[in-house]
Write a protein that holds these residues in place. Structure first.
Motif, PDB file in Angstrom:
ATOM      1  N   PHE A  61      11.875   4.955  -2.650  1.00  0.00           N
ATOM      2  CA  PHE A  61      13.143   4.121  -4.028  1.00  0.00           C
ATOM      3  C   PHE A  61      11.447   3.684  -4.300  1.00  0.00           C
ATOM      4  O   PHE A  61      12.493   2.785  -5.421  1.00  0.00           O
ATOM      5  CB  PHE A  61      13.924   4.232  -3.331  1.00  0.00           C
ATOM      6  N   GLY A  62      10.723   3.087  -3.797  1.00  0.00           N
ATOM      7  CA  GLY A  62       9.655   2.306  -3.830  1.00  0.00           C
ATOM      8  C   GLY A  62       8.707   2.735  -4.813  1.00  0.00           C
ATOM      9  O   GLY A  62       8.553   1.889  -5.852  1.00  0.00           O
ATOM     10  N   VAL A  63       7.762   3.974  -4.470  1.00  0.00           N
ATOM     11  CA  VAL A  63       7.237   4.236  -5.621  1.00  0.00           C
ATOM     12  C   VAL A  63       7.479   4.538  -7.079  1.00  0.00           C
ATOM     13  O   VAL A  63       6.912   4.264  -7.499  1.00  0.00           O
ATOM     14  CB  VAL A  63       6.760   5.790  -4.834  1.00  0.00           C
ATOM     15  N   PRO A  64       8.593   4.691  -7.151  1.00  0.00           N
ATOM     16  CA  PRO A  64       9.470   5.106  -8.377  1.00  0.00           C
ATOM     17  C   PRO A  64       9.352   4.045  -9.522  1.00  0.00           C
ATOM     18  O   PRO A  64       9.004   3.921 -10.491  1.00  0.00           O
ATOM     19  CB  PRO A  64      10.545   5.862  -8.313  1.00  0.00           C
ATOM     20  N   LEU A  65      10.267   2.869  -8.320  1.00  0.00           N
ATOM     21  CA  LEU A  65      10.309   1.600  -9.312  1.00  0.00           C
ATOM     22  C   LEU A  65       8.731   1.369  -8.819  1.00  0.00           C
ATOM     23  O   LEU A  65       8.479   0.034 -10.339  1.00  0.00           O
ATOM     24  CB  LEU A  65      11.114   0.936  -8.365  1.00  0.00           C
ATOM     25  N   ASN A  66       7.678   1.229  -8.393  1.00  0.00           N
ATOM     26  CA  ASN A  66       6.585   0.526  -8.914  1.00  0.00           C
ATOM     27  C   ASN A  66       6.171   0.932  -9.929  1.00  0.00           C
ATOM     28  O   ASN A  66       5.467   0.771 -10.418  1.00  0.00           O
ATOM     29  CB  ASN A  66       5.748   0.645  -7.222  1.00  0.00           C
ATOM     30  N   LEU A  67       6.095   2.626 -10.000  1.00  0.00           N
ATOM     31  CA  LEU A  67       5.781   3.061 -11.426  1.00  0.00           C
ATOM     32  C   LEU A  67       6.073   2.486 -12.894  1.00  0.00           C
ATOM     33  O   LEU A  67       5.760   2.574 -13.346  1.00  0.00           O
ATOM     34  CB  LEU A  67       6.013   4.535 -10.914  1.00  0.00           C
ATOM     35  N   ALA A  68       7.704   2.498 -11.969  1.00  0.00           N
ATOM     36  CA  ALA A  68       8.006   1.856 -13.790  1.00  0.00           C
ATOM     37  C   ALA A  68       7.751   0.568 -14.036  1.00  0.00           C
ATOM     38  O   ALA A  68       7.587   0.209 -15.479  1.00  0.00           O
ATOM     39  CB  ALA A  68      10.199   1.828 -13.331  1.00  0.00           C
ATOM     40  N   PHE A  69       7.129  -0.321 -12.534  1.00  0.00           N
ATOM     41  CA  PHE A  69       7.104  -1.651 -12.826  1.00  0.00           C
ATOM     42  C   PHE A  69       5.984  -1.264 -13.787  1.00  0.00           C
ATOM     43  O   PHE A  69       5.497  -2.682 -14.497  1.00  0.00           O
ATOM     44  CB  PHE A  69       6.800  -2.610 -11.798  1.00  0.00           C
TER      45      PHE A  69
ATOM     46  N   THR B 226       1.008  -0.406   0.055  1.00  0.00           N
ATOM     47  CA  THR B 226       0.298  -0.117   0.270  1.00  0.00           C
ATOM     48  C   THR B 226       0.844   1.167   0.225  1.00  0.00           C
ATOM     49  O   THR B 226       0.343   2.024  -0.413  1.00  0.00           O
ATOM     50  CB  THR B 226      -1.021   0.509   1.115  1.00  0.00           C
ATOM     51  N   VAL B 227       2.072   0.734   0.402  1.00  0.00           N
ATOM     52  CA  VAL B 227       3.064   2.261   0.061  1.00  0.00           C
ATOM     53  C   VAL B 227       3.566   2.577  -1.325  1.00  0.00           C
ATOM     54  O   VAL B 227       3.745   4.315  -1.121  1.00  0.00           O
ATOM     55  CB  VAL B 227       4.175   2.254   1.509  1.00  0.00           C
ATOM     56  N   VAL B 228       4.391   1.355  -1.509  1.00  0.00           N
ATOM     57  CA  VAL B 228       4.294   1.986  -3.289  1.00  0.00           C
ATOM     58  C   VAL B 228       3.413   2.110  -4.151  1.00  0.00           C
ATOM     59  O   VAL B 228       3.219   2.634  -5.175  1.00  0.00           O
ATOM     60  CB  VAL B 228       5.205   0.546  -3.633  1.00  0.00           C
ATOM     61  N   THR B 229       1.639   1.668  -4.297  1.00  0.00           N
ATOM     62  CA  THR B 229       0.916   1.479  -5.050  1.00  0.00           C
ATOM     63  C   THR B 229       0.287   3.070  -4.108  1.00  0.00           C
ATOM     64  O   THR B 229      -0.525   3.549  -5.300  1.00  0.00           O
ATOM     65  CB  THR B 229       0.323   1.102  -5.134  1.00  0.00           C
ATOM     66  N   THR B 230       1.024   4.098  -3.060  1.00  0.00           N
ATOM     67  CA  THR B 230       0.283   5.113  -2.380  1.00  0.00           C
ATOM     68  C   THR B 230      -1.060   4.958  -2.604  1.00  0.00           C
ATOM     69  O   THR B 230      -1.739   6.135  -2.214  1.00  0.00           O
ATOM     70  CB  THR B 230       1.009   6.370  -3.814  1.00  0.00           C
ATOM     71  N   ILE B 231      -1.622   4.109  -1.670  1.00  0.00           N
ATOM     72  CA  ILE B 231      -3.449   3.832  -1.618  1.00  0.00           C
ATOM     73  C   ILE B 231      -3.098   4.386   0.086  1.00  0.00           C
ATOM     74  O   ILE B 231      -4.123   5.219  -0.455  1.00  0.00           O
ATOM     75  CB  ILE B 231      -3.553   2.072  -2.088  1.00  0.00           C
ATOM     76  N   GLY B 232      -2.235   3.892   0.865  1.00  0.00           N
ATOM     77  CA  GLY B 232      -2.117   4.071   2.343  1.00  0.00           C
ATOM     78  C   GLY B 232      -3.423   4.408   3.016  1.00  0.00           C
ATOM     79  O   GLY B 232      -3.783   5.524   2.842  1.00  0.00           O
ATOM     80  N   TYR B 233      -3.831   3.555   3.326  1.00  0.00           N
ATOM     81  CA  TYR B 233      -5.169   3.491   4.113  1.00  0.00           C
ATOM     82  C   TYR B 233      -5.368   4.272   5.167  1.00  0.00           C
ATOM     83  O   TYR B 233      -6.051   4.653   5.472  1.00  0.00           O
ATOM     84  CB  TYR B 233      -5.801   1.635   4.101  1.00  0.00           C
ATOM     85  N   GLY B 234      -3.620   3.985   5.962  1.00  0.00           N
ATOM     86  CA  GLY B 234      -4.351   4.825   7.047  1.00  0.00           C
ATOM     87  C   GLY B 234      -4.066   3.431   8.231  1.00  0.00           C
ATOM     88  O   GLY B 234      -4.226   4.359   9.425  1.00  0.00           O
ATOM     89  N   ASN B 235      -4.686   2.988   8.488  1.00  0.00           N
ATOM     90  CA  ASN B 235      -4.704   1.783   9.309  1.00  0.00           C
ATOM     91  C   ASN B 235      -4.153   1.000   9.933  1.00  0.00           C
ATOM     92  O   ASN B 235      -3.700   0.262  11.485  1.00  0.00           O
ATOM     93  CB  ASN B 235      -6.073   0.906   8.932  1.00  0.00           C
ATOM     94  N   LEU B 236      -2.792   1.434   9.308  1.00  0.00           N
ATOM     95  CA  LEU B 236      -2.220   0.838   9.640  1.00  0.00           C
ATOM     96  C   LEU B 236      -0.340   1.924   8.973  1.00  0.00           C
ATOM     97  O   LEU B 236      -0.267   1.603   8.101  1.00  0.00           O
ATOM     98  CB  LEU B 236      -1.562  -0.737   9.310  1.00  0.00           C
ATOM     99  N   SER B 237       0.447   2.007  10.287  1.00  0.00           N
ATOM    100  CA  SER B 237       1.343   3.085   9.875  1.00  0.00           C
ATOM    101  C   SER B 237       2.611   2.748  11.428  1.00  0.00           C
ATOM    102  O   SER B 237       2.577   2.103  12.339  1.00  0.00           O
ATOM    103  CB  SER B 237       0.540   4.531  10.358  1.00  0.00           C
ATOM    104  N   PRO B 238       3.903   3.469  10.810  1.00  0.00           N
ATOM    105  CA  PRO B 238       4.624   2.832  11.919  1.00  0.00           C
ATOM    106  C   PRO B 238       4.966   4.044  12.448  1.00  0.00           C
ATOM    107  O   PRO B 238       4.426   4.974  12.599  1.00  0.00           O
ATOM    108  CB  PRO B 238       6.153   3.099  10.778  1.00  0.00           C
ATOM    109  N   SER B 239       5.200   3.771  14.141  1.00  0.00           N
ATOM    110  CA  SER B 239       5.218   4.624  15.497  1.00  0.00           C
ATOM    111  C   SER B 239       5.856   4.912  16.040  1.00  0.00           C
ATOM    112  O   SER B 239       6.092   6.531  16.141  1.00  0.00           O
ATOM    113  CB  SER B 239       4.060   4.037  16.207  1.00  0.00           C
TER     114      SER B 239
END
Length: 226
Positions: free
Chosen positions: A62-70, A35-48
């Motif tokens: 790094f993950g978002v551009p790689l996912n967009l390229a994929f 959900t992070v690399v696809t920019t969906i981001g539900y918000g129910n789980l996040s680092p604290s």
């Protein structure tokens, strides 16, 4: 209420009587990473923690551009298969527009069944949602809106198989590629329609001006002797 809010912010669901031994097991972590690399981001789980938040920032950078390229390469592969199918369907003497319309109809029907019709049935069975709620979650997810009001695998009263969320993350990736192509096709059709409409409007205005000039009576010429 304060204790409940703090528990909810840390990922604990207070709706059930059972608790998950870890909110960050492999299945939840894999789903969160997707959900992070696809920019969906539900918000129910996040680092604290600060370390987790810093790592999430660099992971997303790094993950978002790689996912967009994929997704771009996956879209090109789907488009290549569409061209192959178009060459297979097209026969001598058959109109090209009709073939393109047939290919588009097959593409939309197959993708709609695989990514928008059948998945809500699975989510409705596993999560206990209605079909409308499952379809709503499906579209909100694949369009990367991600409100977070419906998220799979969060009901503490249900026992999920370990790979359930991982399979959902894989479905999200391929569904995003398909829906992105659908949005591109829709935007292209709308742009062509608007250009055709504007072109017709310009032609009608030009014809109106020409008719007006032709209808105007010719002014008599006055000869002034030198």
């Amino acid at each position: 209420l304060q204790v409940l809010m703090e528990a909810w912010e840390k990922g604990v669901n207070p709706e059930g009587n059972s608790t998950n031994p870890s909110n960050w097991d492999f299945s939840n972590s894999f789903f969160f990473a997707g959900t992070v690399v696809t920019t969906i981001g539900y918000g129910n789980l996040s680092p604290s923690t600060v370390a987790g938040q810093i790592f999430c920032v660099f992971y997303a950078l790094f993950g978002v551009p790689l996912n967009l390229a994929f997704l771009n390469q996956l879209g090109k592969a789907l488009n290549a298969h569409l061209l192959t199918l178009e060459r297979w369907v097209q026969k001598p003497g058959r109109a090209q527009v009709k073939c393109q319309f047939t290919i588009l109809a097959i593409f939309l029907t197959t993708g709609t069944l695989l990514f928008l019709v059948f998945p809500p049935l699975v989510f409705s069975y596993v999560e206990g949602w209605s079909y409308g709620e499952g379809f709503y979650f499906t579209f909100i997810t694949l369009s990367t809106i991600g409100f977070g009001d419906y998220v799979v695998g969060t009901n503490p009263n249900k026992h999920y198989i370990p790979v359930y969320r991982s399979l959902t993350a894989i479905w999200i990736v391929f569904g995003l590629a398909w829906l992105a192509l659908v949005f591109n096709v829709g935007a292209d059709l709308m742009e062509r329609y608007l250009q055709l409409k504007w072109h017709k409007s310009d032609l009608s205005l030009a014809e109106g001006d020409t008719t007006k000039l032709e209808d105007e009576p010719e002014q008599p010429r006055i000869h002034i002797p030198s």
